[in-house]
Design an enzyme around this catalytic site. Structure first.
Site, PDB file in Angstrom:
ATOM      1  N   GLU A 908      12.180 -39.248   8.404  1.00  0.00           N
ATOM      2  CA  GLU A 908      13.268 -39.164   9.381  1.00  0.00           C
ATOM      3  C   GLU A 908      13.248 -40.361  10.323  1.00  0.00           C
ATOM      4  OE1 GLU A 908      14.926 -36.251  12.963  1.00  0.00           O
ATOM      5  OE2 GLU A 908      13.471 -35.477  11.522  1.00  0.00           O
ATOM      6  N   ARG A 989      10.376 -27.598  20.398  1.00  0.00           N
ATOM      7  CA  ARG A 989      10.576 -26.522  19.423  1.00  0.00           C
ATOM      8  C   ARG A 989       9.355 -25.610  19.375  1.00  0.00           C
ATOM      9  NH1 ARG A 989      14.083 -24.928  15.121  1.00  0.00           N
ATOM     10  NH2 ARG A 989      15.578 -26.525  15.730  1.00  0.00           N
ATOM     11  N   GLU A1400      13.127 -25.061   6.312  1.00  0.00           N
ATOM     12  CA  GLU A1400      11.950 -24.976   7.170  1.00  0.00           C
ATOM     13  C   GLU A1400      11.470 -23.556   7.477  1.00  0.00           C
ATOM     14  OE1 GLU A1400      12.121 -28.502  10.301  1.00  0.00           O
ATOM     15  OE2 GLU A1400      14.086 -27.570  10.039  1.00  0.00           O
TER      16      GLU A1400
END
Length: 1474
Positions: A908, A989, A1400
């Site tokens: 990413e 997160r 995920e």
């Protein structure tokens, strides 16, 4: 011969020797055969001594199907099949081998089959390839060719399931979870298990009588492994003769006829420019071989399998000017036979041959006890690919201190025959193996000698016992941590059994294979009984005592293993003695004896469980059932967000494509090796290869770089660094959140990480570029007196944080939360009304992405433009930073990405530095440049999943029925590394998910990323969520222990309920966060998996087995779906409808194996009412869909499915009048052509942005004055998630406490993915995520040179930089029963076609294996310590941690011996890098 490590380039003096050797009958060109054809002379002459088979296939023959995954034979991506005629019996032999290690010249006289030779999409797929496609065995596809070649080879040799399960051990897959590959492989075996019809259960004619697990309710479809094996019994297997003999039929006639050339010796001298130099000799007689050793004594290296030399040349930069590869026609060193009472093995005999022959000979009573232990050890020695080419002599001479076979030979009393040539006569001397090893990697072998053979005395048929032992980080294809072999001989004396002889040999306990002679002396002459072995164990621990700081680490574990192996040996000998007693009674001639035989020592049945070992057990079969709701086309967010329009033509009402379990659209290309990855793209003329110059230490100043040595190397074109980038007009800084990283570190600045990029070398060949990079002289400044900050604890001590990433939240009564800090942890027996408070720390380790395709970029300049082909999840980031680094406007930089060989978040952001460096080199040189990172470079520089340390306090109130959660307060720290990268949102997160699925009325959290010298860590599947959720589960376990309430009950009683609000303000409930299914899914798993009864069975099993324990865990998950940064919740797509009725889709997402393109095509096919094969995605390109958001957060189908549907509906709205005009029978082709003739635009750009009220969160926003008092706390900050994907898993494991080995007996997974667009792809994602999560929490351990690991290089160095040191789950590690179900009746109105994200969320369910291991260890500690207290179990649960957490007397004894004092095993913590 010691390698020359000073230079790779030299004048090859052997050129002058060519005429002399030609006169001796030597050939100078190899005979090579590939895929049924002889390699033409013009290509064969390009084969070089230092060139691998893989390099020749890819670079000379342009066969790109075989992949370079690791360059050390550890992943199997490069697997090819070697075939030859057996000269002794005329049969054909086929074997798999690693092309990345095998020298091309070692393939002289072999037939090589690559994936291209098996089948093609342009002709016909072979059944193995078709099975892999049909059964969803391929995701990213990079590992697939190697796996298919391995399966093809095994089926060619012996198409049985047992053979397959035994030998499919040399390939890795990071995507699938292996289950579908097992299904595909077994489906073509002769003995494939028969099962039901394989159709949906509701249509099965055997439905009423079927007892299969797949027989489910009428709303579901299912398939099992047995179904899949049955599928081909009626197709391929009925016509097996058409394809099963392909390998034999393809074998070249010239090799069958054994032409004279094949009997000639070979000499190849490398004189090519820009290459490695060197000479290759292949003698065909023993005298020729000895003559070469005599002539070049000390100046040549013998190579057989190249499995060790290949590693030395690649990773240790060893250079061998002459390589001698003995022909297998030399029977003296390739033979294997039994002579009198001795097993003789030629030193060059392949390990696989030894394994096979030992298996055959073990059927004979006389040979059983000698050959079976050797066979059992070799089963687990490296991989099939390695064993097929490696030899026993290589093991001996390389003298690895952790070799498995060297202790076996030493303990057996084996001797070596060492041979040399003197004055034309052959000289031989013998030496015992136990005396052969002089010191580390040094043996008693003269430079002109060769190990001719090994002579192993036969073990007596009774009263002599010879056993192997090993423990590694992973069972299959792993180097042992400790390995051992032990032998004793008993005799009857004075009415007892006395030990007449004993030999104990160990690897992994000293710099060489070591004999435990003191321990043997204790045993010899003593009575064979437990007391004798107790004394021996004490002696052994002192004899093999290791210091805590021993190189290799794990000192206490290694000592514990040595003691455990000795104890296992005693138990195994007792078992066999009992058998021998019965045999002697039945046949007294076996033993000359006066009087009765004594009885064997008594051993309790519970104790005898310690005799078990995986070495001799058959490898298990792996099965699974996949269940999913009947396919349907569900309505979702599109009904609210997009115009409702469709084509109601009769001709476009084909079978629904959405909801279909379609195969991956690139599957056939994956399975034939025809799928093109970046490193496969043919290079344009004039292209350069690149290699990075990297810092070898950190915490010092980078003073200067002298490129002159590199520029003097033939082939090196240039070395570019910071100054060159600046002259180009580029900007050196980059970063996804803050620009705190550099493309090239400027001289004068501090080096922030080992491996930091200083420059890039470009050259005509990769060899030249690599040597050039190694040759650059780097000047470092003086080391600082400050401690280099490597770990989280280092950072906490130094206050080294990225404060920009510090965030926190609190909810509830602050006074209750504050009281946690002042209240002592609860002790004693809780009673109703008590508030039980606990506190502690939880550590979870890092995880390497280990995508099979490393980062690769091909940058092609043209005019003022730059086109970059790269393996990235972020085309836009790559475009923008490459443009910045090269001083080029973004509109002149195009980034194209067709497919990745895996990503998992690792590409990413971390792919960008490589693309930028290559782009700078391409722009300056004005030539195409390709930069492919080696596996070791990739792992040392690209970062990992973040390790976390959490300090927590929590409380619960005891109730009549259990306990209710009260308060939770935690501080989370992650190791961000030397750059911020995405560490701040990863921490966010984690903070969002640290509640798990449980409601605490009072909740406070804070998290901050730590600044260290590790590489910048980054996104990885779950993006911090799993690190938060495992904390939640750990705390529940801690509370359960303190409250004396079962953990499952606390979980169930404290699940969120509808109406509860989470600590960040979102409300549980359909209109807020989607339907809340976790409680009902938990109940279903509990019921369907019979958890209550299974726990009782486990308790009963554990009561009967002291040293083998089982455990079970049930684990829930809720995973929030959306980017928490609001701006990222957007996506675009470009759809073209062509006049032939086909559709081309381009969208902003990237394909890394997750099936995104396939799902998007299904959405488009459904919209237009056309078959799936009529829709295509070519690639992801920044000039088609600009400003694309990285493919991450599991959001891609949600975003690009909607964007694509938007574009489709725009086109449909335009052509609908045409359709009405043409009538209901008009085809899309007719409609499109007519619309084109009417000048109607058949192209549309679609766009989707998630509703602003359903995404985004501002951590810094304060509560507005007018905010309603009855609204949830913190809800004013935003709504971070659109919905939650939910799931529950149940896992059961079995542990060998004496070694730390574990296996997963069963895993059952239930996941809510809404109305699945493609259930096959979703199940594949669940299985892959589960195994990846299992790996993270069990065997995968990243190690740095830090306070706990000072032995592994300069401080801050990554030790685990390849498959040799870093272990991901292999084929043998998957659950033996692995069932996955998709929840039915769970439409999701917040996403396209009512689907849910899946990539995920299931990851954390794999940690159910970790918690099952913990459950088993609790049982072990209760048994060993009578202790049911909490213990801090760190993640991952490696074999070391499992062994040491068992805390039994052997562990205590090892610790006390090592530390020199009484040490309690109850609190011991193995070392780790956090």
């Amino acid at each position: 011969m010691p390698p020359n490590q000073t230079t790779l380039y030299y004048e090859n003096e052997d050129v002058s020797r060519i005429p002399l050797y030609q006169k001796k009958g030597y050939r100078t060109t190899p005979l090579l055969f590939v895929n049924g054809r002889k390699v033409p002379l013009a290509q064969a002459v390009k084969a070089r001594p230092n060139q691998t088979l893989l390099s020749f296939l890819r670079d000379v023959l342009q066969l790109k199907g075989s992949k370079l995954g690791c360059a050390e034979g550890g992943c199997g991506a490069c697997t090819v099949m070697l075939s030859k005629k057996n000269s002794s019996n005329g049969t054909l032999q086929h074997m798999a081998a690693n092309a990345c290690l095998m020298p091309i010249l070692a393939a002289d006289g072999y037939h090589i089959t690559t994936i291209e030779g098996i089948g093609s999409v342009h002709t016909q797929l072979h059944p193995v390839q078709q099975a892999m496609v049909d059964l969803h065995g391929s995701q990213c596809g990079f590992c697939t060719p190697g796996i298919i070649v391995s399966i093809y080879t095994l089926l060619t040799n012996h198409p049985s399931t047992d053979y397959l399960e035994e030998h499919l051990d040399g390939n890795l897959c990071r995507c699938t979870g292996y289950r579908p590959i097992w299904d595909a492989a077994r489906s073509l075996c002769d003995d494939a298990v028969k099962g039901p019809c394989g159709t949906p259960c509701r249509d099965c004619p055997e439905r009423d009588t079927c007892q299969q697990e797949c027989n489910v309710n009428d709303q579901c479809c299912s398939s099992s492994s047995k179904d899949k094996q049955q599928m081909y019994q009626e197709t391929f297997m009925k016509h097996k003769e058409d394809w099963s003999q392909q390998a034999n039929q393809m074998f070249p006639a010239e090799l069958l006829e054994e032409s004279e050339a094949l009997t000639q010796s070979l000499m190849v001298v490398d004189t090519t420019e820009y290459q490695a130099g060197g000479t290759w000799f292949k003698p065909t007689t023993f005298v020729e071989l000895l003559s070469l050793l005599k002539e070049f004594a000390g100046g040549c290296k013998i190579v057989v399998g190249n499995t060790e030399v290949g590693i030395e040349t690649k990773f240790k930069q060893a250079v061998y000017p002459r390589l001698v590869s003995p022909s297998d026609r030399i029977t003296e060193i390739y033979g294997m036979e039994v002579v009198d009472n001795c097993l003789m093995i030629g030193s060059c005999c392949p390990l696989s041959t030894i394994q096979q022959k030992c298996h055959e000979w073990s059927q004979q009573d006389r040979l059983l006890r000698t050959t079976l232990p050797i066979h059992d050890m070799l089963r687990w020695f490296a991989s099939t690919q390695i064993r097929n080419v490696a030899c026993l002599g290589g093991n001996l001479v390389t003298a690895s201190p952790i070799s498995d076979m060297n202790p076996m030979l030493a303990a057996s009393g084996a001797t070596l025959v060492l041979t040399s040539l003197s004055d034309e006569s052959i000289q031989r001397r013998t030496i015992r193996v136990s005396e052969f090893f002089l010191k580390y990697r040094t043996v008693d072998l003269k430079s002109n000698e060769i190990v001719e053979r090994v002579e192993i005395p036969l073990v007596a048929p009774v009263l002599e016992y010879y056993k192997p032992f090993k423990q590694a980080r992973r069972r299959e294809d792993d180097i042992s941590i400790v390995t051992a072999s032990m032998r004793i001989k008993l005799q009857v004396q004075d009415g007892t059994y006395k030990i007449a002889d004993a030999a104990l040999a160990f690897g992994g306990m000293a710099p060489t294979t070591v004999m435990a002679s003191q321990t043997a002396a204790v045993l010899i002459g003593a009575e064979f009984c437990a007391a004798t072995f107790d004394v021996a164990r004490e002696t052994l621990l002192n004899e093999l005592k290791l210091p805590p700081s021993v190189p290799g680490g794990q000192a206490a574990f290694r000592m514990s293993l040595a003691a455990s192996f000795l104890y296992k040996f005693y138990l195994q000998c007792v078992e066999e003695l009992q058998v021998d007693i019965q045999k002697i009674k039945e046949d007294p001639s076996l033993l000359s004896l006066v009087g009765d035989l004594p009885t064997a020592p008594a051993v309790d049945d519970q104790e005898m469980s310690g005799a078990k070992t995986f070495l001799s057990k058959p490898k298990p079969q792996f099965y699974g059932v996949q269940t999913y709701p009947a396919p349907k086309v569900a309505s979702g967010l599109e009904d609210k967000s997009l115009p409702s329009v469709d084509l109601d033509s009769e001709s476009t009402k084909v079978a629904a494509e959405v909801g279909k379990a379609a195969t991956h659209m690139s599957g056939p290309l994956h399975c034939t090796g025809e799928a093109v990855y970046v490193d496969d793209i043919p290079l344009p003329p004039g292209s350069l290869q690149a290699y990075l110059v990297q810092a070898k230490q950190c915490g010092v100043t980078f003073e200067s770089l002298d490129a002159a040595p590199a520029l003097s190397i033939p082939g090196v074109v240039a070395v570019y660094g910071y100054d060159d980038l600046i002259k180009l007009g580029g900007k050196n800084e980059y970063g996804p959140v803050v620009k705190d990283e550099t493309v090239f570190l400027p001289p004068g600045e501090e080096i922030r990480m080992v491996g930091q990029v200083l420059a890039i070398v470009v050259a005509e060949t990769l060899e030249s570029a690599e040597l050039g990079a190694r040759s650059c002289k780097i000047e470092y400044g003086a080391a600082s007196s400050k401690k280099i900050i490597v770990s989280i604890e280092d950072a906490i001590e130094a206050g080294s944080f990225y404060e920009i990433g510090r965030h926190g939240l609190e909810r509830g009564d602050v006074s209750v939360l504050n009281s946690l800090a002042t209240t002592e942890d609860f002790q004693g027996e809780p009673k109703v009304g008590d508030i039980v408070k606990v506190s502690g720390v939880f550590k979870s380790g890092a995880q390497e992405h280990f995508y099979l395709e490393t980062n690769c970029s091909l940058c092609i300049p043209s005019e003022n433009d730059l086109t970059i082909y790269c393996s990235t999840q972020a085309t836009n980031k790559t475009q923008m930073f490459a443009a910045s680094a090269t001083g080029t406007p973004a509109n002149k930089v195009v980034v194209r990405m067709k497919r990745m060989g895996g990503g998992f978040g690792g590409k990413e952001t971390r792919s960008v530095f490589a693309s930028c460096a290559a782009a700078v080199a391409a722009k300056i040189s004005n030539r195409p440049v390709r930069l492919t990172l080696g596996r070791d470079v990739d792992m040392k520089t690209t970062g990992t999943r973040h390790c976390f340390i959490t300090y927590y306090s929590a409380s619960a109130e005891i109730t009549e029925n259990g306990a209710k959660l009260v308060a939770f307060d935690a501080k989370l720290f992650n190791n961000a590394g030397s750059g911020l990268d995405l560490s701040s949102p990863v921490m966010d997160r984690a903070l969002f998910h640290v509640d798990g699925c449980y409601y605490y009325p009072h909740f406070r959290i804070e998290g901050v990323p730590c600044k260290t010298v590790q590489p910048p860590h980054t996104a990885f599947r779950g993006f911090g969520g799993p690190q938060g959720m495992v904390v939640a589960e750990h705390v529940i376990d801690h509370l359960a222990t303190a409250c004396k309430v079962p953990g499952d009950k606390i979980r169930k009683d404290n699940f969120y309920q509808i109406g509860h609000h989470m600590h960040f303000g979102m409300i549980i409930g359909e209109q807020f966060s989607g339907k809340w299914n976790v409680p009902s899914m938990w109940d279903r798993i509990y019921r369907d998996q019979n958890v209550v009864e299974r726990r009782k069975e486990i308790d009963a099993f554990n009561a009967k087995h002291k040293w083998v324990k089982r455990g079970l865990a049930v684990l829930p998950t809720k995973f929030g779906i959306a980017f928490t940064a609001k701006f990222m919740n957007q996506g675009g797509a470009l759809v073209h409808l062509y006049t032939d009725g086909t559709v081309l889709v381009s969208h902003g997402g990237t394909e890394m194996g997750q099936g995104l393109h396939t799902k998007v095509c299904q959405v488009a096919a459904q919209a237009f009412g056309i078959p799936l094969e009529n829709v295509y995605v070519n690639d992801s390109s920044s000039d088609k869909v600009p400003n694309a958001i990285p493919t991450a957060a599991s959001m891609s189908t949600d975003m690009y499915g909607m964007a694509t549907l938007d574009a489709c509906r725009q086109i449909i709205a335009r052509i609908k009048p045409i359709q009405h005009k043409l009538g209901p029978d008009a085809t899309l082709k007719e409609i499109a052509l007519a619309a084109h003739m009417e000048r109607i635009d058949l192209s549309a750009h679609g766009f989707f942005a998630l509703d602003t009220s359903r995404c985004g969160f501002d951590w810094t926003k304060n509560k507005p004055e007018d905010f309603p008092d009855d609204a949830p706390e913190n809800s004013w900050k935003g709504h971070p998630f659109n919905y939650f994907t939910q799931g529950v898993a149940c896992a059961e494991v079995e542990l060998d406490l004496l070694t730390g080995n574990h296996k997963t007996l069963r895993a059952d997974v239930l996941v809510d993915v809404g109305s699945s667009i493609n259930p096959a792809i979703d199940i594949g994602q669940i299985e892959g995520a589960f195994i990846q999560g299992m790996g993270w929490s069990t065997m995968e351990e990243v190690i740095y040179s830090d306070d706990d690991h000072r032995w592994c290089g300069p401080r801050g160095t990554v030790f685990t930089a390849g498959p040799g040191t870093y272990k991901i789950p292999a084929f043998n590690d998957v659950p033996e029963i692995f069932n996955v179900s998709l929840l039915e009746n769970v439409d999701n109105p917040f996403a396209v076609h009512s689907s849910k994200a899946v990539g995920e969320p299931p990851f954390v369910l794999g940690t159910s294996v970790f918690y099952a291991i913990k459950d088993a260890l609790i049982a072990a500690r209760k048994s060993n310590l009578n202790d049911q207290q909490y213990f801090e179990m760190r993640m991952p649960a490696t074999s070391e941690r499992i062994r040491m957490y068992a805390a039994d007397p052997l562990v205590s004894q090892a610790l006390s011996t090592m530390l020199g004092e009484e040490s309690t095993a109850t609190t011991f913590q193995p070392q780790g890098s956090y």
